[in-house]
Design a protein around this motif. Structure first.
Motif, mmCIF file in Angstrom:
data_model
loop_
_atom_site.group_PDB
_atom_site.id
_atom_site.type_symbol
_atom_site.label_atom_id
_atom_site.label_comp_id
_atom_site.label_asym_id
_atom_site.label_seq_id
_atom_site.Cartn_x
_atom_site.Cartn_y
_atom_site.Cartn_z
ATOM 1 N N LYS A 118 0.847 -1.208 0.000
ATOM 2 C CA LYS A 118 0.000 0.000 0.000
ATOM 3 C C LYS A 118 0.879 1.255 0.000
ATOM 4 N N TYR A 119 2.000 1.177 0.705
ATOM 5 C CA TYR A 119 2.951 2.299 0.703
ATOM 6 C C TYR A 119 3.420 2.564 -0.737
ATOM 7 N N THR A 150 1.102 6.538 -6.946
ATOM 8 C CA THR A 150 -0.036 7.427 -7.231
ATOM 9 C C THR A 150 0.403 8.884 -7.091
ATOM 10 N N ARG A 151 1.113 9.161 -6.006
ATOM 11 C CA ARG A 151 1.568 10.538 -5.743
ATOM 12 C C ARG A 151 2.467 11.045 -6.864
ATOM 13 N N TYR A 192 1.929 1.677 -3.530
ATOM 14 C CA TYR A 192 0.790 2.167 -4.327
ATOM 15 C C TYR A 192 0.607 3.667 -4.115
ATOM 16 N N ASP A 193 0.639 4.103 -2.871
ATOM 17 C CA ASP A 193 0.445 5.525 -2.574
ATOM 18 C C ASP A 193 1.570 6.371 -3.160
ATOM 19 N N GLU A 194 2.800 5.862 -3.092
ATOM 20 C CA GLU A 194 3.942 6.607 -3.648
ATOM 21 C C GLU A 194 3.812 6.738 -5.166
#
Ligand SMILES: NC(=O)c1ccc[n+]([C@@H]2O[C@H](COP(=O)([O-])OP(=O)(O)OC[C@H]3O[C@@H](n4cnc5c(N)ncnc54)[C@H](O)[C@@H]3O)[C@@H](O)[C@H]2O)c1
Length: 347
Positions: free
Chosen positions: A317-318, A324-325, A320-322
């Protein structure tokens, strides 16, 4: 996931995963620590891993690790990881994996990530975290020994270094001279200041190390003499099946999760079968971090982490968020297509 359109589904490559994780050793180790605490507090679901084995390929396996994690992360998912040891001779890594992330509210899968890097990363972060907690209250080890020197050993060294560890002496032992030489080459290129010694003799490696990392692919115990550990090292028993039960019975034993680890013929499982009890276990790493268990300095300490799906989820998830960012998320258009109950085609 919000709105009524088709839920987006993304694919994240190994190159993107590596980019998101590179140089973040401290951050990921903290994330793994938080995840162990969350798991210890019961804010997770982590059923037993499922082992798919094959009569025609006895050395191979594919493991499914489903999990769900609460807290700020709130994500469900599945790691599906293959181990084909013969791959190494053919020039490709033993392990390959994907991680599926599922949305907490709808259950929809929203990402598929290359996951051999995520798996190696969470394993190495957990080892570095254990090295930190289990050496508190004793002199910080200046001599490390790597027993089995493949990809996981490399990641663990990177995570130890990234968390501020430096060693005067680095011992290396592997059944394969080529692997030992390859690992030595990696160590030299990493810029380590420690003196590197390749030991042909397993006993010498252990006796010369205050922190011992096992990362072999042994299926059953091959280190059997408790006297090799009489200098009371901290042992990161990442490959889980190297140590005879007698060695565990002479040590303080910590695991990541008791139910998970006492399965699948791990050394702790063998110790339970031999003694008929779990009394040889001091507890979990979370117990140590929470102060419920104190680690005595005058005995060897063995940490046997089975490897929890919740860690893969947290690191995945980390990533994925990176990604996405960074605006680099590759969404697969129309992945979910049959979205209206009574009308075929897209919504
Ligand atoms: N506990 C966890 O969470 C976790 C997670 C990932 C991997 N692992 C385990 O880590 C281990 C290493 O994985 P890898 O990807 O680095 O494998 P790899 O195949 O890249 O390397 C393993 C190395 O161990 C050596 N070896 C095998 N038997 C040996 C022995 N008896 N003595 C000395 N060396 C020996 C091999 O020659 C090889 O160089 C595997 O057992 C894997 O299952 C554990």
């Amino acid at each position: 996931m919000t709105g009524t359109g088709a839920p987006p589904f993304a694919v994240i490559s190994g190159a993107q995963v590596q980019q998101a994780l590179r140089g973040r050793e401290r951050q990921i180790t903290e994330l793994v620590e938080d995840t162990y605490r969350l798991h210890g507090a019961g804010d997770s679901v982590n059923p037993p891993s499922y082992f798919l084995r094959f009569p025609d390929r006895p050395s191979a396996r594919i493991i499914a690790l489903p999990a769900s994690i609460g807290g700020k992360l709130r994500v469900d998912g599945l790691k599906w990881i293959s181990s084909f040891p013969e791959n190494v001779a053919a020039g490709i890594p033993r392990a390959s994996a994907v991680l599926i992330l599922n949305d907490h509210d709808t259950g929809y899968p929203f990402a598929c990530l290359e996951s051999s890097i995520i798996s190696a990363t969470r394993t190495a972060a957990s080892a570095a975290l254990a090295a930190d907690w289990l050496t508190r209250g004793r002199p910080r080890p200046a001599r490390v020994g790597f027993f089995g020197t493949g990809l996981i050993a490399r990641y663990i060294h990177t995570f130890l270094a990234g968390n501020g560890w430096s060693f005067d002496e680095i011992g290396v032992h592997d059944l394969s001279a080529g692997s030992a030489a390859g690992f030595r080459g990696y160590l030299e290129s990493s810029g380590t200041a420690g003196r590197i010694t390749v030991y042909e003799d397993a006993e010498q490696l252990i006796r010369s190390s205050d922190l011992v990392v096992f990362a072999t692919i042994a299926g059953e115990p091959h280190v059997t003499d408790p006297s090799w550990f009489e200098h009371n090292p901290v042992v990161l028993h990442v490959s889980l099946r190297d140590l005879a039960p007698e060695i565990l019975l002479a040590s303080t034993n910590l695991v990541d999760d008791v139910e998970h680890c006492l399965k699948a013929s791990t050394s702790p499982h063998l110790a339970e079968q031999l003694t008929g009890s779990r009394d040889f276990l001091a507890g979990t790493l979370d117990d140590v971090m929470a102060g419920r268990v104190t680690v005595p300095a005058g005995r060897p300490v063995v940490f046997s982490p089975f490897g929890l799906g919740v860690l893969d989820l947290a690191v995945g998830k980390y990533v994925y968020d990176e990604v996405t960012r960074s605006g680099e998320l590759h969404v697969i258009d129309d992945f979910f297509h049959e979205l209206r109950r009574y009308a075929p085609g897209p919504a």
